[in-house]
Design a protein around this motif. Structure first.
Motif, PDB file in Angstrom:
ATOM      1  N   ASP A   1     -10.403  49.799  41.401  1.00  0.00           N
ATOM      2  CA  ASP A   1     -11.425  50.656  42.007  1.00  0.00           C
ATOM      3  C   ASP A   1     -12.561  50.954  41.032  1.00  0.00           C
ATOM      4  O   ASP A   1     -13.707  51.160  41.436  1.00  0.00           O
ATOM      5  CB  ASP A   1     -10.807  51.982  42.471  1.00  0.00           C
ATOM      6  N   ALA A   2     -12.231  50.955  39.730  1.00  0.00           N
ATOM      7  CA  ALA A   2     -13.230  51.267  38.707  1.00  0.00           C
ATOM      8  C   ALA A   2     -13.937  50.022  38.176  1.00  0.00           C
ATOM      9  O   ALA A   2     -14.764  50.119  37.271  1.00  0.00           O
ATOM     10  CB  ALA A   2     -12.569  52.017  37.550  1.00  0.00           C
ATOM     11  N   GLY A   3     -13.601  48.834  38.733  1.00  0.00           N
ATOM     12  CA  GLY A   3     -14.335  47.638  38.345  1.00  0.00           C
ATOM     13  C   GLY A   3     -13.530  46.541  37.688  1.00  0.00           C
ATOM     14  O   GLY A   3     -14.088  45.506  37.314  1.00  0.00           O
ATOM     15  N   ALA A   4     -12.212  46.710  37.549  1.00  0.00           N
ATOM     16  CA  ALA A   4     -11.386  45.655  36.959  1.00  0.00           C
ATOM     17  C   ALA A   4     -11.234  44.509  37.947  1.00  0.00           C
ATOM     18  O   ALA A   4     -11.257  44.716  39.162  1.00  0.00           O
ATOM     19  CB  ALA A   4     -10.015  46.203  36.583  1.00  0.00           C
ATOM     20  N   PRO A   5     -11.064  43.270  37.471  1.00  0.00           N
ATOM     21  CA  PRO A   5     -10.867  42.141  38.390  1.00  0.00           C
ATOM     22  C   PRO A   5      -9.519  42.234  39.108  1.00  0.00           C
ATOM     23  O   PRO A   5      -8.519  42.660  38.523  1.00  0.00           O
ATOM     24  CB  PRO A   5     -10.922  40.919  37.463  1.00  0.00           C
ATOM     25  N   VAL A   6      -9.486  41.806  40.372  1.00  0.00           N
ATOM     26  CA  VAL A   6      -8.272  41.872  41.186  1.00  0.00           C
ATOM     27  C   VAL A   6      -7.148  41.028  40.574  1.00  0.00           C
ATOM     28  O   VAL A   6      -5.964  41.310  40.788  1.00  0.00           O
ATOM     29  CB  VAL A   6      -8.572  41.409  42.627  1.00  0.00           C
ATOM     30  N   GLU A   7      -7.509  40.035  39.783  1.00  0.00           N
ATOM     31  CA  GLU A   7      -6.512  39.128  39.194  1.00  0.00           C
ATOM     32  C   GLU A   7      -5.477  39.824  38.325  1.00  0.00           C
ATOM     33  O   GLU A   7      -4.418  39.255  38.051  1.00  0.00           O
ATOM     34  CB  GLU A   7      -7.213  38.052  38.358  1.00  0.00           C
ATOM     35  N   ILE A   8      -5.762  41.059  37.896  1.00  0.00           N
ATOM     36  CA  ILE A   8      -4.779  41.749  37.052  1.00  0.00           C
ATOM     37  C   ILE A   8      -3.460  41.940  37.793  1.00  0.00           C
ATOM     38  O   ILE A   8      -2.412  42.100  37.169  1.00  0.00           O
ATOM     39  CB  ILE A   8      -5.304  43.102  36.522  1.00  0.00           C
ATOM     40  N   PHE A   9      -3.500  41.910  39.139  1.00  0.00           N
ATOM     41  CA  PHE A   9      -2.275  42.082  39.912  1.00  0.00           C
ATOM     42  C   PHE A   9      -1.357  40.865  39.832  1.00  0.00           C
ATOM     43  O   PHE A   9      -0.155  40.987  40.035  1.00  0.00           O
ATOM     44  CB  PHE A   9      -2.592  42.369  41.382  1.00  0.00           C
ATOM     45  N   TYR A  10      -1.913  39.680  39.548  1.00  0.00           N
ATOM     46  CA  TYR A  10      -1.056  38.498  39.626  1.00  0.00           C
ATOM     47  C   TYR A  10      -1.038  37.619  38.374  1.00  0.00           C
ATOM     48  O   TYR A  10      -0.159  36.766  38.248  1.00  0.00           O
ATOM     49  CB  TYR A  10      -1.417  37.643  40.848  1.00  0.00           C
ATOM     50  N   LEU A  11      -1.961  37.765  37.446  1.00  0.00           N
ATOM     51  CA  LEU A  11      -1.910  36.961  36.235  1.00  0.00           C
ATOM     52  C   LEU A  11      -0.707  37.354  35.380  1.00  0.00           C
ATOM     53  O   LEU A  11      -0.373  38.539  35.255  1.00  0.00           O
ATOM     54  CB  LEU A  11      -3.190  37.130  35.414  1.00  0.00           C
ATOM     55  N   THR A  12      -0.066  36.357  34.778  1.00  0.00           N
ATOM     56  CA  THR A  12       1.107  36.631  33.949  1.00  0.00           C
ATOM     57  C   THR A  12       0.745  37.488  32.740  1.00  0.00           C
ATOM     58  O   THR A  12       1.502  38.386  32.357  1.00  0.00           O
ATOM     59  CB  THR A  12       1.736  35.308  33.470  1.00  0.00           C
ATOM     60  N   HIS A  13      -0.395  37.215  32.132  1.00  0.00           N
ATOM     61  CA  HIS A  13      -0.848  37.984  30.973  1.00  0.00           C
ATOM     62  C   HIS A  13      -2.254  38.533  31.254  1.00  0.00           C
ATOM     63  O   HIS A  13      -3.241  38.044  30.704  1.00  0.00           O
ATOM     64  CB  HIS A  13      -0.851  37.122  29.711  1.00  0.00           C
ATOM     65  N   PRO A  14      -2.354  39.552  32.117  1.00  0.00           N
ATOM     66  CA  PRO A  14      -3.683  40.058  32.472  1.00  0.00           C
ATOM     67  C   PRO A  14      -4.334  40.814  31.320  1.00  0.00           C
ATOM     68  O   PRO A  14      -3.667  41.406  30.476  1.00  0.00           O
ATOM     69  CB  PRO A  14      -3.391  41.001  33.644  1.00  0.00           C
ATOM     70  N   HIS A  15      -5.652  40.765  31.291  1.00  0.00           N
ATOM     71  CA  HIS A  15      -6.401  41.542  30.301  1.00  0.00           C
ATOM     72  C   HIS A  15      -7.739  41.918  30.920  1.00  0.00           C
ATOM     73  O   HIS A  15      -8.194  41.323  31.903  1.00  0.00           O
ATOM     74  CB  HIS A  15      -6.600  40.745  29.001  1.00  0.00           C
ATOM     75  N   LEU A  16      -8.383  42.929  30.340  1.00  0.00           N
ATOM     76  CA  LEU A  16      -9.637  43.447  30.881  1.00  0.00           C
ATOM     77  C   LEU A  16     -10.847  43.065  30.045  1.00  0.00           C
ATOM     78  O   LEU A  16     -11.931  42.853  30.574  1.00  0.00           O
ATOM     79  CB  LEU A  16      -9.565  44.983  30.999  1.00  0.00           C
ATOM     80  N   GLY A  17     -10.690  43.008  28.718  1.00  0.00           N
ATOM     81  CA  GLY A  17     -11.827  42.753  27.844  1.00  0.00           C
ATOM     82  C   GLY A  17     -12.601  44.026  27.575  1.00  0.00           C
ATOM     83  O   GLY A  17     -12.712  44.915  28.434  1.00  0.00           O
ATOM     84  N   SER A  18     -13.148  44.129  26.374  1.00  0.00           N
ATOM     85  CA  SER A  18     -13.841  45.363  25.987  1.00  0.00           C
ATOM     86  C   SER A  18     -15.078  45.617  26.826  1.00  0.00           C
ATOM     87  O   SER A  18     -15.434  46.772  27.088  1.00  0.00           O
ATOM     88  CB  SER A  18     -14.218  45.306  24.499  1.00  0.00           C
ATOM     89  N   ASP A  19     -15.780  44.558  27.271  1.00  0.00           N
ATOM     90  CA  ASP A  19     -16.981  44.748  28.082  1.00  0.00           C
ATOM     91  C   ASP A  19     -16.634  45.353  29.439  1.00  0.00           C
ATOM     92  O   ASP A  19     -17.329  46.248  29.933  1.00  0.00           O
ATOM     93  CB  ASP A  19     -17.758  43.442  28.239  1.00  0.00           C
ATOM     94  N   ASN A  20     -15.535  44.888  30.063  1.00  0.00           N
ATOM     95  CA  ASN A  20     -15.094  45.502  31.318  1.00  0.00           C
ATOM     96  C   ASN A  20     -14.603  46.925  31.101  1.00  0.00           C
ATOM     97  O   ASN A  20     -14.865  47.824  31.914  1.00  0.00           O
ATOM     98  CB  ASN A  20     -13.975  44.674  31.944  1.00  0.00           C
TER      99      ASN A  20
END
Length: 509
Positions: free
Chosen positions: A173-192
């Motif tokens: 909801d705050a702008g993270a990519p939806v892929e965090i729900f399904y990637l094995t090793h999700p990450h956001l990155g400092s810019d996000n």
């Protein structure tokens, strides 16, 4: 409408549109919808690197099966006559605040640092001019230490699926990519994370949260065996419940708690340095080629357990990232890693650390405050070694051979590197293990020995742990809770946020 799970492999060289064709070919179904349950990169066969998908297929052509329900936290809706003060605006503080606000509580957040925009300016000035801000740096400020990091969302904590879904939904909801729900090793990155922090702040304000930025926690007022109020640089704040989520770098906060008879004990933690390489070396070692178009930089996770008492492992690997001066105090010198969402920097770095038990090292019982003093002295010694934020460094080959490097290559670190002998800087108890670990890593990843080690990595986890009630989770006083990395019971963004949520639920119940 039926549902079933299937596994599909898709070459990294195939366009994503090929996925529907493969689903149809494997199932014989023409009309369907699908959802990605899990997605991971399989590079075990370097000649055939593939995306491995676990998919949920929904179609009228499937005669049985029901789409699984996603577990979620139940948030009580009735308004509570309860005021909760939270010290620290990292993951544990933020997510406990969100849950409590949605449960109808009044919440006051206390943060020693500033909003993330001001924090970023202070960090840029620090790296450009060497002017250190004790309240706004890589450790302190809105979002906590995780805001300026790779933003990894992996966690080995068990039984937090509901909490994880709550966290992921708010991040998306705050702008993270939806892929965090399904990637094995999700990450956001400092810019996000920079953008996400601002949007979560707005959400907190919209829910009625009272936030005190640039406000230090300075003490506790205790009455009738309960916390009556906290002392801050903005004055005294009374409340019904108090949660301390200050992170494990806030030694001053630890000492305030210890001086008020809050019980802590020492625990195992880890010490070491950052290892840095050209990212292309890691890509070739993992994939056999310098790059794969459309695929982010390669990662690694390495462990070496020759000595069970001092295991050596990589931690918080930042592909395509940079090494940063993450000290929370003016006269200490500590490093960490960060990367942007695209992980597109030319360097790769990771902590390489050895397990460390201070009581085994000192061969006696060690009090919590004494452990803090010991670690702080070590962090100070790295500053004294260069009398600056320049980082002691060595070629990996030189360290293994017990020699001082004659020359150091280019680095992502914003200050200078100073040739150093880590035998003089780190405890003798872990030197042999670290050398053996790096030797093993060099055998397993081609080219690993060509990298460098730099700085002190001392923040993989807390070195002390709060004693908490086993069921109600409070510490000493029934209305005081210590959560997240500050508690020593959690580590990392998801683990810390989930710990904050579990405590918020206990408060409501």
């Amino acid at each position: 409408m039926g549902y079933k799970k299937i596994d599909i492999r898709l070459s990294v060289h195939d366009p994503h549109q090929e996925l529907r064709k493969k689903i149809s070919k494997k199932t014989g179904i023409k009309n369907f919808d699908y959802q990605i349950i899990k997605k991971s990169l399989d590079a075990r066969n370097k000649k055939n690197i593939c995306w491995q998908y676990c998919l949920g297929i929904i179609s009228d052509e499937i005669k049985a099966g029901k789409e699984p329900c996603i577990e979620s936290l139940e948030v009580p809706s009735e308004k509570k006559n309860l005021h909760v003060v939270i010290v620290g605006m990292g993951p544990a503080g933020i997510f406990s605040a969100l849950y409590l606000l949605q449960s109808g509580c009044k919440v006051s957040l206390i943060e020693r640092g500033s909003i993330v925009e001001k924090r970023q300016k202070s960090i840029l000035r620090f790296e450009k001019e060497g002017v250190f801000d004790p309240s706004n740096n890589y450790a302190y400020g809105e979002g906590g230490a995780g805001t300026f990091s790779d933003g990894k969302l992996t966690s080995r904590t068990k039984n937090i699926s509901k909490e994880r879904n709550f966290i992921y939904n708010h991040l998306i909801d705050a702008g993270a990519p939806v892929e965090i729900f399904y990637l094995t090793h999700p990450h956001l990155g400092s810019d996000n994370l920079f953008k996400i922090s601002k949007n979560i702040r707005k959400k907190l304000f919209d829910l009625g949260c009272e936030i005190f930025f640039d406000t230090r926690f300075t003490g506790l007022s205790i009455q009738n065996n309960k916390i009556k109020s906290i002392d801050t640089s903005a004055g005294q704040i009374e409340a019904d419940k108090f949660i301390v989520t200050s992170g494990h770098s806030a030694y001053d906060t630890y000492r305030i708690l210890i001086n008020n008879n809050i019980k802590f004990k020492t625990k195992n933690f880890a010490l070491g340095f950052r290892a840095e390489h050209k990212q292309e070396i890691i890509n070739v070692a993992q994939w056999g080629i310098p790059e794969i178009p459309g695929i982010k930089a390669a990662e690694y996770r390495l462990t070496f357990n020759q000595d069970k008492d001092t295991p050596v492992y990589s931690f918080c690997m930042c592909p395509g990232g940079i090494v940063v001066p993450s000290t929370p105090f003016k006269h200490t010198n500590i490093v960490n890693g960060m990367s942007r969402y695209l992980r597109d920097n030319e360097f790769a770095n990771a902590a390489v650390v050895a397990g460390f038990n201070i009581e085994r090292f000192l061969k006696r019982k060690v009090l919590a405050e004494e452990a803090l003093d010991w670690l702080e002295a070590l962090e100070n010694s790295f500053f004294r070694y260069t009398n600056s934020y320049n980082a002691p460094a060595s070629a990996i080959q030189s360290f293994i051979a017990g020699k001082t490097s004659q020359a150091l290559p280019q680095s992502s670190y914003p200050f200078e590197l100073v040739e150093a002998d880590f035998n003089e800087l780190l405890p003798n108890a872990i030197i042999k293990s670290l050398k053996n670990g790096l030797t093993d890593f060099s055998h397993r990843l081609k080219g690993y020995e060509s990298g460098i080690i730099l700085g002190l990595e001392s923040k993989t986890s807390a070195l002390i742990q709060a004693e908490r009630h086993p069921d109600h989770l409070y510490s000493n006083y029934e209305n005081l809770y210590i959560a997240g990395e500050a508690s020593g019971w959690a580590g990392g963004i998801i683990s810390s946020a989930a710990d904050g949520l579990k405590i918020a639920q206990k408060i409501i119940s």
